[in-house]
Motif scaffolding. Structure first.
Motif, PDB file in Angstrom:
ATOM      1  N   LYS A  89     -34.341 117.243  78.974  1.00 47.68           N
ATOM      2  CA  LYS A  89     -34.726 117.078  77.582  1.00 47.68           C
ATOM      3  C   LYS A  89     -33.543 116.453  76.851  1.00 47.68           C
ATOM      4  O   LYS A  89     -32.438 116.983  76.881  1.00 47.68           O
ATOM      5  CB  LYS A  89     -35.050 118.432  76.937  1.00 47.68           C
ATOM      6  N   LEU A  90     -33.785 115.315  76.239  1.00 45.62           N
ATOM      7  CA  LEU A  90     -32.733 114.650  75.482  1.00 45.62           C
ATOM      8  C   LEU A  90     -32.704 115.196  74.058  1.00 45.62           C
ATOM      9  O   LEU A  90     -33.746 115.448  73.458  1.00 45.62           O
ATOM     10  CB  LEU A  90     -32.957 113.139  75.468  1.00 45.62           C
ATOM     11  N   ASN A  91     -31.510 115.361  73.503  1.00 53.18           N
ATOM     12  CA  ASN A  91     -31.344 115.842  72.134  1.00 53.18           C
ATOM     13  C   ASN A  91     -31.375 114.706  71.125  1.00 53.18           C
ATOM     14  O   ASN A  91     -31.533 114.947  69.939  1.00 53.18           O
ATOM     15  CB  ASN A  91     -30.022 116.620  71.998  1.00 53.18           C
ATOM     16  N   THR A  92     -31.192 113.492  71.588  1.00 54.91           N
ATOM     17  CA  THR A  92     -31.161 112.317  70.727  1.00 54.91           C
ATOM     18  C   THR A  92     -32.484 111.563  70.862  1.00 54.91           C
ATOM     19  O   THR A  92     -32.964 111.366  71.967  1.00 54.91           O
ATOM     20  CB  THR A  92     -29.999 111.380  71.136  1.00 54.91           C
ATOM     21  N   ILE A  93     -33.025 111.146  69.743  1.00 51.76           N
ATOM     22  CA  ILE A  93     -34.232 110.313  69.782  1.00 51.76           C
ATOM     23  C   ILE A  93     -33.804 108.925  70.261  1.00 51.76           C
ATOM     24  O   ILE A  93     -32.931 108.298  69.667  1.00 51.76           O
ATOM     25  CB  ILE A  93     -34.897 110.244  68.395  1.00 51.76           C
ATOM     26  N   ILE A  94     -34.429 108.460  71.332  1.00 52.48           N
ATOM     27  CA  ILE A  94     -34.004 107.195  71.935  1.00 52.48           C
ATOM     28  C   ILE A  94     -34.890 106.015  71.545  1.00 52.48           C
ATOM     29  O   ILE A  94     -34.595 104.883  71.917  1.00 52.48           O
ATOM     30  CB  ILE A  94     -33.904 107.305  73.473  1.00 52.48           C
ATOM     31  N   ASN A  95     -35.959 106.258  70.792  1.00 51.34           N
ATOM     32  CA  ASN A  95     -36.841 105.171  70.374  1.00 51.34           C
ATOM     33  C   ASN A  95     -36.049 104.102  69.630  1.00 51.34           C
ATOM     34  O   ASN A  95     -35.347 104.400  68.660  1.00 51.34           O
ATOM     35  CB  ASN A  95     -37.974 105.688  69.489  1.00 51.34           C
ATOM     36  N   GLY A  96     -36.157 102.857  70.108  1.00 54.90           N
ATOM     37  CA  GLY A  96     -35.487 101.740  69.453  1.00 54.90           C
ATOM     38  C   GLY A  96     -33.987 101.664  69.680  1.00 54.90           C
ATOM     39  O   GLY A  96     -33.324 100.775  69.157  1.00 54.90           O
ATOM     40  N   LYS A  97     -33.443 102.569  70.454  1.00 58.68           N
ATOM     41  CA  LYS A  97     -31.992 102.591  70.707  1.00 58.68           C
ATOM     42  C   LYS A  97     -31.637 101.760  71.924  1.00 58.68           C
ATOM     43  O   LYS A  97     -32.441 101.536  72.814  1.00 58.68           O
ATOM     44  CB  LYS A  97     -31.505 104.033  70.947  1.00 58.68           C
ATOM     45  N   SER A  98     -30.385 101.340  71.953  1.00 57.05           N
ATOM     46  CA  SER A  98     -29.814 100.675  73.119  1.00 57.05           C
ATOM     47  C   SER A  98     -29.263 101.770  74.029  1.00 57.05           C
ATOM     48  O   SER A  98     -28.350 102.492  73.644  1.00 57.05           O
ATOM     49  CB  SER A  98     -28.691  99.733  72.667  1.00 57.05           C
ATOM     50  N   ILE A  99     -29.831 101.899  75.200  1.00 60.96           N
ATOM     51  CA  ILE A  99     -29.431 102.949  76.130  1.00 60.96           C
ATOM     52  C   ILE A  99     -28.537 102.362  77.211  1.00 60.96           C
ATOM     53  O   ILE A  99     -28.854 101.318  77.784  1.00 60.96           O
ATOM     54  CB  ILE A  99     -30.663 103.596  76.810  1.00 60.96           C
ATOM     55  N   VAL A 100     -27.441 103.048  77.490  1.00 61.64           N
ATOM     56  CA  VAL A 100     -26.608 102.693  78.635  1.00 61.64           C
ATOM     57  C   VAL A 100     -26.628 103.888  79.581  1.00 61.64           C
ATOM     58  O   VAL A 100     -26.096 104.952  79.261  1.00 61.64           O
ATOM     59  CB  VAL A 100     -25.164 102.337  78.233  1.00 61.64           C
ATOM     60  N   LEU A 101     -27.306 103.716  80.705  1.00 62.53           N
ATOM     61  CA  LEU A 101     -27.294 104.723  81.760  1.00 62.53           C
ATOM     62  C   LEU A 101     -25.955 104.647  82.465  1.00 62.53           C
ATOM     63  O   LEU A 101     -25.468 103.534  82.742  1.00 62.53           O
ATOM     64  CB  LEU A 101     -28.381 104.423  82.789  1.00 62.53           C
ATOM     65  N   VAL A 102     -25.353 105.783  82.753  1.00 66.45           N
ATOM     66  CA  VAL A 102     -24.041 105.810  83.390  1.00 66.45           C
ATOM     67  C   VAL A 102     -24.123 106.646  84.666  1.00 66.45           C
ATOM     68  O   VAL A 102     -24.601 107.775  84.641  1.00 66.45           O
ATOM     69  CB  VAL A 102     -22.974 106.403  82.434  1.00 66.45           C
ATOM     70  N   ASP A 103     -23.648 106.064  85.770  1.00 68.06           N
ATOM     71  CA  ASP A 103     -23.583 106.798  87.029  1.00 68.06           C
ATOM     72  C   ASP A 103     -22.292 106.436  87.751  1.00 68.06           C
ATOM     73  O   ASP A 103     -21.649 105.436  87.426  1.00 68.06           O
ATOM     74  CB  ASP A 103     -24.798 106.489  87.901  1.00 68.06           C
ATOM     75  N   ASP A 104     -21.927 107.259  88.726  1.00 65.19           N
ATOM     76  CA  ASP A 104     -20.681 107.009  89.443  1.00 65.19           C
ATOM     77  C   ASP A 104     -20.836 105.909  90.487  1.00 65.19           C
ATOM     78  O   ASP A 104     -20.044 104.978  90.531  1.00 65.19           O
ATOM     79  CB  ASP A 104     -20.115 108.296  90.059  1.00 65.19           C
ATOM     80  N   PRO A 125     -36.871 103.165  74.364  1.00 68.89           N
ATOM     81  CA  PRO A 125     -35.647 102.493  73.908  1.00 68.89           C
ATOM     82  C   PRO A 125     -35.872 100.993  73.741  1.00 68.89           C
ATOM     83  O   PRO A 125     -36.804 100.429  74.324  1.00 68.89           O
ATOM     84  CB  PRO A 125     -34.645 102.771  75.032  1.00 68.89           C
ATOM     85  N   SER A 126     -35.014 100.355  72.937  1.00 64.85           N
ATOM     86  CA  SER A 126     -35.136  98.899  72.778  1.00 64.85           C
ATOM     87  C   SER A 126     -34.793  98.202  74.089  1.00 64.85           C
ATOM     88  O   SER A 126     -35.396  97.203  74.443  1.00 64.85           O
ATOM     89  CB  SER A 126     -34.252  98.384  71.645  1.00 64.85           C
ATOM     90  N   HIS A 127     -33.800  98.731  74.809  1.00 61.39           N
ATOM     91  CA  HIS A 127     -33.485  98.249  76.146  1.00 61.39           C
ATOM     92  C   HIS A 127     -32.595  99.265  76.858  1.00 61.39           C
ATOM     93  O   HIS A 127     -32.013 100.141  76.220  1.00 61.39           O
ATOM     94  CB  HIS A 127     -32.839  96.855  76.132  1.00 61.39           C
ATOM     95  N   ILE A 128     -32.536  99.113  78.165  1.00 62.97           N
ATOM     96  CA  ILE A 128     -31.727  99.993  79.007  1.00 62.97           C
ATOM     97  C   ILE A 128     -30.784  99.122  79.814  1.00 62.97           C
ATOM     98  O   ILE A 128     -31.211  98.174  80.464  1.00 62.97           O
ATOM     99  CB  ILE A 128     -32.603 100.830  79.970  1.00 62.97           C
ATOM    100  N   LYS A 129     -29.502  99.458  79.774  1.00 61.94           N
ATOM    101  CA  LYS A 129     -28.487  98.802  80.597  1.00 61.94           C
ATOM    102  C   LYS A 129     -27.921  99.856  81.546  1.00 61.94           C
ATOM    103  O   LYS A 129     -28.035 101.054  81.306  1.00 61.94           O
ATOM    104  CB  LYS A 129     -27.354  98.226  79.734  1.00 61.94           C
TER     105      LYS A 129
END
Length: 181
Positions: A89-104, A125-129
């Motif tokens: 469950k995300l605490n931040t509303i991601i609609n329209g946001k620029s998301i950066v997924l981070v992994d090792d 989201p507006s886009h996912i990087k």
């Protein structure tokens, strides 16, 4: 005992994360409307480190979310006898946001695919990087990171182990040979 080779030490990890932070800011044209989403386990502290670097550069606090993708994996029966199914469950509303997924580490791409499924169930989201500290190749799905700390061509007989101080007590990236294979 397997043979170990140090690929990145603490200073090299820090330089890679600084470069990735600058690239994220450049691509996003700043840090506004951005959310960093760390894929559990080691993607989470890396996302927090990137957020700190972005704040130092842009003076903007970027929200960091944690994403547990266990529920979305397509290989649970291979990884766990009795998988623990926890929905993120995300605490931040991601609609329209620029998301950066981070992994090792990105390897087959299946973890990232599962993370994108989880994100899309949380909003639009507006886009996912994708930002990864290590890209070791061997994709099974057509996913490529947008931001990479280091490309390390590996064989399938090798294992890339990322140690993060918050979890493992030290900061180092190791290359090991799989035993008995």
């Amino acid at each position: 005992m397997s043979e170990k080779k140090i690929l990145l030490d603490e200073a090299a990890i820090n330089r890679a994360l600084t470069r990735i932070a600058h690239e994220i800011i450049e691509t996003n044209k700043g840090a506004m409307d951005m959310v960093l989403v760390g894929i559990e386990t080691r993607g989470v502290p890396l996302a927090h480190r990137l957020a700190e670097k972005i704040k130092m550069i842009e003076n903007v606090e970027v929200p960091v979310e944690e994403l547990n993708i266990t529920f979305y994996r397509d290989d649970l029966e291979k990884k766990f006898e009795q998988p623990v199914m926890e929905e993120s469950k995300l605490n931040t509303i991601i609609n329209g946001k620029s998301i950066v997924l981070v992994d090792d580490v990105i390897y087959t791409g299946r973890t990232v695919r599962a993370a994108m499924d989880a994100l899309m169930d949380s909003g639009r989201p507006s886009h996912i990087k994708l930002a990864c500290l290590i890209d070791r190749g061997h994709r099974e799905v057509p996913i490529r990171p947008d931001f990479v700390g280091k490309n390390i061509p590996t064989s399938k007989k090798e294992i890339v182990r990322v140690h993060i101080a918050e979890i493992d007590g030290d900061n180092v990236v190791l290359l090991e040979m799989k035993e008995g294979k």
